[in-house]
Design a protein around this motif. Structure first.
Motif, PDB file in Angstrom:
ATOM      1  N   ASP A 273       0.918  -1.093   0.067  1.00 43.28           N
ATOM      2  CA  ASP A 273      -0.131   0.141  -0.013  1.00 43.28           C
ATOM      3  C   ASP A 273       0.734   1.290   0.045  1.00 43.28           C
ATOM      4  OD1 ASP A 273      -2.401  -1.564  -0.172  1.00 43.28           O
ATOM      5  OD2 ASP A 273      -2.767  -1.314   2.097  1.00 43.28           O
ATOM      6  N   VAL A 274       1.908   1.387   0.848  1.00 44.78           N
ATOM      7  CA  VAL A 274       2.909   2.565   1.062  1.00 44.78           C
ATOM      8  C   VAL A 274       3.686   2.655  -0.551  1.00 44.78           C
ATOM      9  CG1 VAL A 274       4.711   3.461   1.849  1.00 44.78           C
ATOM     10  CG2 VAL A 274       2.893   2.266   3.367  1.00 44.78           C
ATOM     11  N   LEU A 275       3.879   1.525  -1.126  1.00 45.86           N
ATOM     12  CA  LEU A 275       4.900   1.591  -2.233  1.00 45.86           C
ATOM     13  C   LEU A 275       3.787   2.109  -3.142  1.00 45.86           C
ATOM     14  CD1 LEU A 275       6.640  -1.958  -2.364  1.00 45.86           C
ATOM     15  CD2 LEU A 275       7.692   0.260  -2.626  1.00 45.86           C
ATOM     16  N   PRO A 281       7.214   6.752  -1.591  1.00 43.49           N
ATOM     17  CA  PRO A 281       8.499   6.857  -0.532  1.00 43.49           C
ATOM     18  C   PRO A 281       9.238   5.696  -1.088  1.00 43.49           C
ATOM     19  CG  PRO A 281       6.785   5.991   0.635  1.00 43.49           C
ATOM     20  CD  PRO A 281       6.298   6.345  -0.641  1.00 43.49           C
ATOM     21  N   VAL A 282      10.704   5.804  -0.573  1.00 45.44           N
ATOM     22  CA  VAL A 282      11.273   4.613  -0.621  1.00 45.44           C
ATOM     23  C   VAL A 282      10.860   3.758   0.564  1.00 45.44           C
ATOM     24  CG1 VAL A 282      13.936   3.635  -0.044  1.00 45.44           C
ATOM     25  CG2 VAL A 282      13.451   5.882  -1.779  1.00 45.44           C
ATOM     26  N   VAL A 283      10.715   2.577   0.512  1.00 51.68           N
ATOM     27  CA  VAL A 283      10.122   1.611   1.457  1.00 51.68           C
ATOM     28  C   VAL A 283      11.605   0.603   1.962  1.00 51.68           C
ATOM     29  CG1 VAL A 283       8.525   0.171   2.294  1.00 51.68           C
ATOM     30  CG2 VAL A 283       7.957   1.989   0.893  1.00 51.68           C
ATOM     31  N   LEU A 303      13.338   0.186  -1.443  1.00 55.66           N
ATOM     32  CA  LEU A 303      12.694  -0.054  -2.816  1.00 55.66           C
ATOM     33  C   LEU A 303      11.836   1.086  -3.375  1.00 55.66           C
ATOM     34  CD1 LEU A 303      11.856  -3.690  -3.481  1.00 55.66           C
ATOM     35  CD2 LEU A 303      13.869  -2.349  -4.185  1.00 55.66           C
ATOM     36  N   PHE A 304      11.654   1.707  -4.258  1.00 50.66           N
ATOM     37  CA  PHE A 304      10.325   2.634  -4.705  1.00 50.66           C
ATOM     38  C   PHE A 304       9.917   2.321  -6.069  1.00 50.66           C
ATOM     39  CE2 PHE A 304      13.980   5.096  -5.719  1.00 50.66           C
ATOM     40  CZ  PHE A 304      13.945   6.287  -6.062  1.00 50.66           C
ATOM     41  N   VAL A 368      10.579   5.283   4.341  1.00 49.52           N
ATOM     42  CA  VAL A 368       9.613   4.796   5.212  1.00 49.52           C
ATOM     43  C   VAL A 368      10.212   3.425   5.382  1.00 49.52           C
ATOM     44  CG1 VAL A 368       7.292   4.114   5.279  1.00 49.52           C
ATOM     45  CG2 VAL A 368       7.648   6.297   4.561  1.00 49.52           C
ATOM     46  N   HIS A 369       9.688   2.726   6.800  1.00 50.55           N
ATOM     47  CA  HIS A 369      10.044   1.542   6.854  1.00 50.55           C
ATOM     48  C   HIS A 369       8.772   0.892   7.572  1.00 50.55           C
ATOM     49  CE1 HIS A 369      11.906   1.507  11.273  1.00 50.55           C
ATOM     50  NE2 HIS A 369      10.923   2.275  11.195  1.00 50.55           N
TER      51      HIS A 369
END
Length: 762
Positions: A273-275, A281-283, A303-304, A368-369
């Motif tokens: 969902d964040v990706l 963001p870079v996750v 990764l992004f 983000v993590h």
């Protein structure tokens, strides 16, 4: 039929640059209302006339179902006298109006390309087929191109590109997805790609050929230049490291889609969902396929997914993972100006894929993590900044949080809104300090916030502190570093009552003049008292010890605060010292014993560095946190019992004495215990110590809410283990989600403390 009424409606929040006026137009028209809507500075104003039920439905729709990128903070509705009623002429979008008295104003962040635009990008029959700068009201550049408010095309860098007839028709068509999309453009009238003397598709092909040949290209992105090479080519990545002067810090990797991401990392539903979010963001994720040159020393890869049409075209043509990293040299700000980029990145890049749309504001990629099902922001930049956050105690006058020295941000505050500026970097770099000045001037002008007070760190050596003292603020409010860390967490969660704060980081100046970093505080937003800490240990060589974990380890072995348990015996320390240069060991020991340039610190971060060095995971580092990252990566998910630890009472504080921990760790090394097991055991130890320190505070009457702040809580394992142990004690545990727990959140914490203090003083 019910009587017609007229109302003036003002909508505040993130309502410009997000398709809000077109949305109001469609909604009002569907409800049979007459009237108009316009932008006014940073909010939206409309007058609508019709049945009262329809007006209620309009307001409910604006509040409950705004456009995807909007964030409605407040709606004010005022009845308009009958003699000022709107004539029955339909609903229109009026020309925007500036109101100098309206503040604060909200700047919309950039948004990644939406699915509708992505389909058009690769649809051969579409007139924007393969146009790199495709966008609509739901996506595209915002904060990076806005030069002034209200948000209209003539107030952006797109004013240099007059609309062609086809784009103008879309812009003025209320039924079109691009109705009043300010960055609207196409290949006829918009920005164009360039590579030397080549343009358009020829420029793109030249860039692709360079990457295919193992080269590095500089790409002009949304918020600055990016350096791009083939992530699967170890020679290309190693050469980029050499040229960029970044020997070990992991690079971010951009992949084409989620399917490609899953080939490289384990991706949970939350991570997916964040990706895919508009922020892109870079996750940081657990790697499935290791790219050793890309993320050395850690099993996590950042990764992004593509953020713009240009990125999608590059990934489509190359069809491989790409390193996409900030276009700068080590510690410098990301390049934005074309001439500046060619000057600074010329020695790094084998070519420049650029374009003629200026970048007004510098925004690096966000990071983000994922912990459990929650996304935690580690670097708040493109996609998130400068969207405001709420403060639980409104500011009595406009103010600014000046931030720290590393991972610098600043925060502008008016009333209860805190506009956290984008990540800047290390202020010790002159170019970064200049970037801070420019970003502050720009954001304060755009938001309309003219601070009268400043909150700053206690450390007089921080350039942010010096900046606070050099400017003509009416009021200066010093805020202790670790209080700011935990206050940032509390304020983000709307907490105004007292709490226990756990502040674990590298270094920060304490109120007693010593260096802190492993602190247990009982606090609220207006103050704190220290109830626990880690034992003191010397930093041999001062700041040099931060770059040399082996020196930090020697500091612990030879100068740990004596708390009743002997330090490790000399025969045991030789497990570590025998592999070091004998002259350096003697020199550091002499420094420690004589107290020469060896400031004392109660630092969790420095203890992590020391343990990493003792375990052979890095005697020197090239970036902040490298040793701790290696220690966490080595521990992995291995479960291990804690090493021995001890709490003792010193001058009214509970203090963690790591002497038994160090002795057991060295004994384990001597006995051949695997390094991974010892690394895992140390993490368990710190988690148990933390739970015990908090437990002592709660038993003495401290609150049962705990706020975890400071850069050490970027460590997912530590954060998870500490949270679990505290929750098993029935405690409520909070940490930073939207606000970084590292020094990137300091300015927000400073602002929260200053606002609360001003309210308290009346």
């Amino acid at each position: 039929m019910s009587e017609r009424i007229t109302q003036r409606i003002e909508v505040f929040g993130r309502v410009q640059g997000v398709g809000f006026r077109p949305y109001v137009h469609r909604t009002a028209t569907a409800l049979g209302l007459d009237g108009w809507v316009r932008n006014i500075n940073g909010h939206v104003e409309l007058t609508a006339s019709g049945r009262s039920a329809a007006l209620r439905d309009l307001v409910a729709s604006l509040r409950e179902h705004p456009p995807p990128l909007a964030a409605v903070r407040r709606i004010e509705v005022t009845d308009v006298p009958g003699d000022e009623a709107v004539v029955r002429s339909g609903f229109t979008v009026r020309t925007s109006r500036a109101d100098p008295s309206a503040a604060p104003r909200e700047i919309p962040p950039d948004a990644a390309i939406c699915e509708a635009c992505l389909r058009e990008l690769f649809e051969p029959g579409d007139r924007r087929y393969r146009y790199p700068f495709i966008n609509c009201t739901d996506c595209g550049p915002r904060a990076t191109v806005i030069e002034d408010l209200p948000y209209d095309r003539e107030h952006t860098t797109m004013r240099r590109f007059p609309l062609c007839s086809a784009c103008a028709a879309e812009y003025t068509d209320a039924g079109d997805r691009r109705f009043h999309a300010e960055p609207l453009a196409c290949a006829v009238c918009g920005p164009r790609l360039a590579w030397d003397d080549l343009t358009g598709e020829d420029a793109l092909r030249a860039a692709v050929k360079t990457v295919e040949g193992g080269g590095t290209i500089a790409v002009k992105g949304l918020g600055g230049y990016q350096l791009v090479c083939d992530a699967t080519d170890p020679v290309a990545v190693a050469e980029l490291r050499r040229r960029k002067r970044r020997p070990a810090k992991p690079f971010a990797v951009m992949v084409r889609d989620l399917k490609a991401a899953r080939r490289l990392a384990r991706i949970s539903a939350a991570a997916g969902d964040v990706l895919m979010s508009p922020q892109r963001p870079v996750v940081l994720l657990a790697a499935q396929s290791h790219l050793p040159e890309v993320h050395p020393g850690t099993h996590r890869v950042g990764l992004f997914l593509p953020t713009t049409g240009l990125h999608h075209l590059l990934l489509h043509e190359l069809d491989r993972p790409l390193v996409v990293t900030s276009g700068n040299l080590a510690d410098e700000p990301i390049a934005t100006d074309d001439a500046e980029a060619h000057r600074t990145l010329g020695p790094v890049a084998d070519g420049f894929l650029t374009h003629n749309r200026p970048i007004h504001a510098r925004y690096d990629d966000s990071v983000v993590h994922i912990v459990g099902r929650t996304a935690l922001v580690l670097r708040r930049a493109r996609g998130y900044a400068p969207a405001p956050l709420s403060l639980p105690v409104p500011a009595a006058l406009p103010l600014v949080g000046a931030g720290a020295q590393l991972k610098h941000t600043f925060t502008l505050v008016e009333d209860g809104r805190a506009h956290v500026g984008t990540h800047t970097g290390d202020l010790a770099d002159a170019a970064t300090y200049d970037a801070f000045h420019a970003s502050y001037a720009d954001l304060s002008r755009l938001t309309g916030i003219a601070p009268r007070a400043v909150a700053h760190d206690l450390h007089p050596g921080y350039l942010s502190t010096q900046w606070a003292h050099d400017r003509p603020f009416e009021l200066r409010i010093p805020v202790q570093h670790h209080h700011a860390h935990v206050a940032a967490v509390a304020a983000e969660h709307g907490l105004t009552e007292p709490f226990v704060g756990v502040a674990y980081d590298g270094l920060g100046l304490g109120d007693d003049g010593t260096l802190w970093g492993g602190e247990i505080l009982v606090a609220d937003l207006t103050g704190y008292r220290r109830v626990g800490r880690f034992a003191h240990a010397p930093l041999p060589g001062g700041e040099a010890a931060v770059r040399h974990p082996a020196r930090m380890a020697l500091g612990y072995l030879h100068g740990l605060e004596p708390l009743g348990v002997p330090r490790p015996a000399p025969w045991l320390t030789r497990v570590f010292t025998d592999r070091l240069d004998e002259r350096e060991v003697r020199m550091v020991r002499a420094m420690v014993e004589r107290g020469i340039n060896c400031p004392q610190a109660s630092s969790t971060g420095r203890l992590f560095d020391a343990i990493a060095a003792l375990l052979g995971l890095g005697d020197t580092v090239s970036y902040e946190g490298q040793a701790a990252v290696a220690l966490e990566s080595t521990a992995g998910s291995l479960r291990a019992d804690a090493l021995p630890w001890r709490l003792t009472r010193v001058e009214g504080l509970w203090v963690y004495d790591p002497a038994p921990t160090l002795t057991a760790l060295l004994g384990g090394l001597a006995a051949g215990v695997p390094v991974a097991q010892l690394a895992a055991a140390f993490h368990t130890t710190v988690a148990e110590v933390t739970a015990a320190l908090v437990g002592r505070a709660v038993a003495a009457g401290a609150p049962r809410t705990v706020c975890l702040g400071g850069g050490c809580f970027q460590n997912r394992r530590l954060l998870t283990d500490v949270g679990r142990l505290l929750r098993t004690r029935g405690l409520r545990v909070l940490t930073g989600n939207a606000v970084p727990v590292n020094d990137g959140g300091i300015s927000f914490g400073q602002a929260a403390v200053a606002s609360a203090l001003l309210a308290k003083e009346g």
